[in-house]
Design an enzyme around this catalytic site. Structure first.
Site, mmCIF file in Angstrom:
data_model
loop_
_atom_site.group_PDB
_atom_site.id
_atom_site.type_symbol
_atom_site.label_atom_id
_atom_site.label_comp_id
_atom_site.label_asym_id
_atom_site.label_seq_id
_atom_site.Cartn_x
_atom_site.Cartn_y
_atom_site.Cartn_z
ATOM 1 N N TYR A 40 116.685 35.808 -98.850
ATOM 2 C CA TYR A 40 116.991 34.508 -99.441
ATOM 3 C C TYR A 40 116.820 33.370 -98.441
ATOM 4 O O TYR A 40 116.568 32.229 -98.829
ATOM 5 C CB TYR A 40 118.387 34.492 -100.063
ATOM 6 C CG TYR A 40 119.516 34.967 -99.167
ATOM 7 C CD1 TYR A 40 120.034 34.167 -98.159
ATOM 8 C CD2 TYR A 40 120.058 36.229 -99.359
ATOM 9 C CE1 TYR A 40 121.063 34.608 -97.354
ATOM 10 C CE2 TYR A 40 121.101 36.688 -98.553
ATOM 11 C CZ TYR A 40 121.607 35.866 -97.549
ATOM 12 O OH TYR A 40 122.620 36.304 -96.754
ATOM 13 N N ARG A 89 79.144 38.895 -123.690
ATOM 14 C CA ARG A 89 79.632 39.116 -125.051
ATOM 15 C C ARG A 89 79.160 37.999 -125.964
ATOM 16 O O ARG A 89 79.279 36.823 -125.648
ATOM 17 C CB ARG A 89 81.162 39.173 -125.046
ATOM 18 C CG ARG A 89 81.837 39.072 -126.425
ATOM 19 C CD ARG A 89 81.846 40.409 -127.134
ATOM 20 N NE ARG A 89 82.487 40.283 -128.432
ATOM 21 C CZ ARG A 89 83.760 40.572 -128.694
ATOM 22 N NH1 ARG A 89 84.543 40.993 -127.712
ATOM 23 N NH2 ARG A 89 84.245 40.482 -129.905
ATOM 24 N N ARG A 131 79.201 45.020 -128.947
ATOM 25 C CA ARG A 131 79.668 44.096 -127.918
ATOM 26 C C ARG A 131 79.625 44.773 -126.552
ATOM 27 O O ARG A 131 79.867 45.977 -126.433
ATOM 28 C CB ARG A 131 81.067 43.605 -128.230
ATOM 29 C CG ARG A 131 82.108 44.695 -128.257
ATOM 30 C CD ARG A 131 83.229 44.397 -129.208
ATOM 31 N NE ARG A 131 82.818 44.516 -130.585
ATOM 32 C CZ ARG A 131 83.680 44.509 -131.605
ATOM 33 N NH1 ARG A 131 84.960 44.371 -131.393
ATOM 34 N NH2 ARG A 131 83.254 44.616 -132.841
ATOM 35 N N ASP A 182 84.958 44.181 -124.965
ATOM 36 C CA ASP A 182 85.963 43.749 -125.937
ATOM 37 C C ASP A 182 87.341 43.922 -125.304
ATOM 38 O O ASP A 182 87.692 45.021 -124.873
ATOM 39 C CB ASP A 182 85.842 44.595 -127.209
ATOM 40 C CG ASP A 182 86.762 44.101 -128.310
ATOM 41 O OD1 ASP A 182 87.032 42.904 -128.358
ATOM 42 O OD2 ASP A 182 87.217 44.941 -129.122
ATOM 43 N N ASP A 193 91.448 43.033 -126.048
ATOM 44 C CA ASP A 193 92.423 42.579 -127.030
ATOM 45 C C ASP A 193 93.839 42.747 -126.486
ATOM 46 O O ASP A 193 94.147 43.745 -125.822
ATOM 47 C CB ASP A 193 92.310 43.376 -128.332
ATOM 48 C CG ASP A 193 91.042 43.060 -129.101
ATOM 49 O OD1 ASP A 193 90.706 41.880 -129.216
ATOM 50 O OD2 ASP A 193 90.401 44.009 -129.589
ATOM 51 N N LEU A 213 95.780 33.937 -132.343
ATOM 52 C CA LEU A 213 96.269 35.145 -131.683
ATOM 53 C C LEU A 213 97.317 35.836 -132.546
ATOM 54 O O LEU A 213 98.280 35.206 -132.984
ATOM 55 C CB LEU A 213 96.879 34.778 -130.319
ATOM 56 C CG LEU A 213 97.504 35.901 -129.501
ATOM 57 C CD1 LEU A 213 96.460 36.945 -129.124
ATOM 58 C CD2 LEU A 213 98.158 35.332 -128.242
ATOM 59 N N ARG A 272 94.897 53.163 -136.061
ATOM 60 C CA ARG A 272 93.745 53.186 -135.159
ATOM 61 C C ARG A 272 93.936 54.192 -134.030
ATOM 62 O O ARG A 272 94.687 53.958 -133.094
ATOM 63 C CB ARG A 272 93.516 51.786 -134.590
ATOM 64 C CG ARG A 272 93.152 50.836 -135.717
ATOM 65 C CD ARG A 272 92.831 49.489 -135.229
ATOM 66 N NE ARG A 272 92.273 48.739 -136.348
ATOM 67 C CZ ARG A 272 92.467 47.463 -136.554
ATOM 68 N NH1 ARG A 272 93.214 46.781 -135.733
ATOM 69 N NH2 ARG A 272 91.925 46.871 -137.578
#
Length: 283
Positions: free
Chosen positions: A53, A201, A210, A213, A215, A229, A239
């Protein structure tokens, strides 16, 4: 989380909108709460395992004296960022800058701004199905590691998955990435788009091929469902190319919308007999 608290640190600096403030300077009062793990340092009684500190106080003093800002909002924002970058054991912090001698011709004690900033845990999906796919994925990972506002980058095993959307194209390579960042969700999104652009891209065909990618799957406790978004990533429960690598990195991480863990979503998908191998652009 454990805390180190610094109270009423006085710094003589030159911040303010008016010329006399930047020329003559004045006293600013700093309060900070540093959130960090202290048990290791306490058990070993070793300063090197903690955040010193004293060094933090001198860092604050040096930074505020060596830089000039019109607004104490700006001073707080930049100081917090530099503290988090310079002291790696600080996970997050509360920072207050008081201006007791602000040029207000009324009786008052002090004015101040107080902010909270810290490292946010993020999970990304990464994929490629053009050219040297493995090289593009590696380029994306390296780009993340090179950003000073990002740390702790970890990547899952890379898996091959078929394309989705009815567009004739090559299979994808996909993976998941864990990282911590000081970037906001939208700042991170902009940076991911920058990495995609650097990889060549092109966003011409929906669900099309592409080079790279990227995400945002999860961003700590952040929730969003706007046109720019959507977080958590929608429809991830269907998925396999998202859940399989994500299950490797964070099986017990919970989706803040559904309450289901990554492991639960993955097992539900496998037991349901659905592969869900789909490539879909939502960001």
């Amino acid at each position: 989380m454990d805390r180190i608290r610094i109270e009423n640190l006085e710094v003589y600096a030159h911040h303010g909108v008016f010329p006399q403030e930047t020329q003559k300077g004045q006293i600013f009062v700093i309060n900070a709460v540093l959130y960090t793990e202290l048990r290791k340092a306490a058990m070993a009684d070793e300063l090197a395992l903690s955040t010193n500190y004293g060094e933090v106080c001198y860092f604050i003093d040096d930074y505020l004296r060596e830089h000039t800002f019109l607004l104490i909002e700006a001073a707080a924002e930049h100081l917090a960022k530099e503290l988090l970058l310079h002291f790696p054991l600080i996970e997050r912090m509360e920072l207050e800058i008081q201006k007791p001698h602000a040029p207000i011709n009324l009786p008052f004690s002090s004015v101040s701004v107080k902010i909270e900033r810290g490292w946010k845990l993020v999970y990304l999906g990464i994929g490629s199905n053009l050219g040297d796919k493995q090289a593009y994925i590696q380029k994306g990972i390296e780009g993340l590691k090179e950003n000073p506002m990002i740390r702790g980058v970890k990547c899952s095993e890379v898996i091959a998955t078929p394309p989705y959307g009815g567009v004739e194209q090559d299979d994808f390579l996909n993976a998941a990435i864990e990282l911590k960042t000081l970037l906001t969700p939208y700042e991170l999104l902009d940076f991911l788009h920058q990495l995609e652009a650097e990889a060549g891209r092109e966003r011409k065909v929906h669900w099309g091929p592409r080079t790279l990618d990227l995400d945002i799957l999860f961003y700590q406790d952040f929730l969003s469902n706007d046109l720019v978004l959507t977080v958590p990533h929608p429809d991830m429960e269907n998925r396999h190319f998202v859940l399989a690598p994500l299950n490797e990195l964070c099986p017990w991480y919970s989706n803040p919308v559904t309450g289901k863990s990554v492991r639960q979503m993955y097992l539900d998908l496998v037991r349901g007999g659905k592969k869900g191998d789909r490539q879909e652009e939502v960001q």
